[in-house]
Design an enzyme around this catalytic site. Sequence first.
Site, mmCIF file in Angstrom:
data_model
loop_
_atom_site.group_PDB
_atom_site.id
_atom_site.type_symbol
_atom_site.label_atom_id
_atom_site.label_comp_id
_atom_site.label_asym_id
_atom_site.label_seq_id
_atom_site.Cartn_x
_atom_site.Cartn_y
_atom_site.Cartn_z
ATOM 1 N N LYS A 1 -20.999 17.660 9.662
ATOM 2 C CA LYS A 1 -19.890 18.134 10.487
ATOM 3 C C LYS A 1 -19.370 17.039 11.416
ATOM 4 C CE LYS A 1 -16.984 21.177 11.952
ATOM 5 N NZ LYS A 1 -15.850 21.533 11.085
ATOM 6 N N SER B 1 0.822 -1.198 0.000
ATOM 7 C CA SER B 1 0.000 0.000 0.000
ATOM 8 C C SER B 1 0.871 1.269 0.000
ATOM 9 C CB SER B 1 -0.967 -0.032 1.183
ATOM 10 O OG SER B 1 -2.105 0.754 0.914
#
Length: 266
Positions: free
Chosen positions: A136, A84
Amino acid sequence: MPWPFNKRRNAIARIEVSGAIGGKTRKDVLGFLKLVEERKFPALVLRIDSPGGTVGDSQEIYTAFKKLRDKVKIVASFGNISASGGVYIGMGAPHIIANPGTITGSIGVILRGNNIERLLDRVGVSFKVIKSGPYKDILAFDRELTEPEKNILQDLIDVSYRQFVRTVAEARNLTEDAVRAFADGRIFTGEQALDLGVVDRLGTEEDARRWAAELAGLDPEKAKFVDLRSPKPFFSRLVPGSADALMNWTEFELSTNGQPLWMFRP
């Protein structure tokens, strides 16, 4: 004591990236690369033994290697695992070597958040949230994701994934479609990576050193390694290696919760 200039001209710098890639790794590696440039080492071996890490830190390390390779001959050496984000930073080197059994690949993005809503219900704890917009508190640990939130996060992951694929394709002179064919999160060996075009050769770190020497016009029999590494913190020197690694991993997990990661998570 700094090495004399004439000795540096016949030496190969070595930088090792091990463990999860985060802010400390980025800071250390960028500092080492500055030393390599300032001390005019002709060649560098980047040893990678990492499952990956944070996206931003991996991108900054990759960019720094990419900039330096016009001045220094760089060979990346994949160790036990280079997956990765470990693959991503390796793309900053124009030459890559891996052991036949190296675990590599895992090209993709993962984002995880903790959800302890059921536990909070059992103990009778709830949170009152006042927010400026509906998203949020996305990935809040006390509730499930809504469908719109899942779509937002999936879009974020998809953009990060495209960045990864594009970088591998450009670095390895492959088409993006060819990269996507194996960039589905799977892991593969160094031998398979060679067949896929992800690495150039199979071999050991010593083979990488010799290759870097040849690229820089040095005698492989005489060129020496100069290992650039940070001293361990005092506390890390007091605890066993396995305990230190566990603490570092725990710290990484806590500090990156909710962040997109380029990381192999078995």
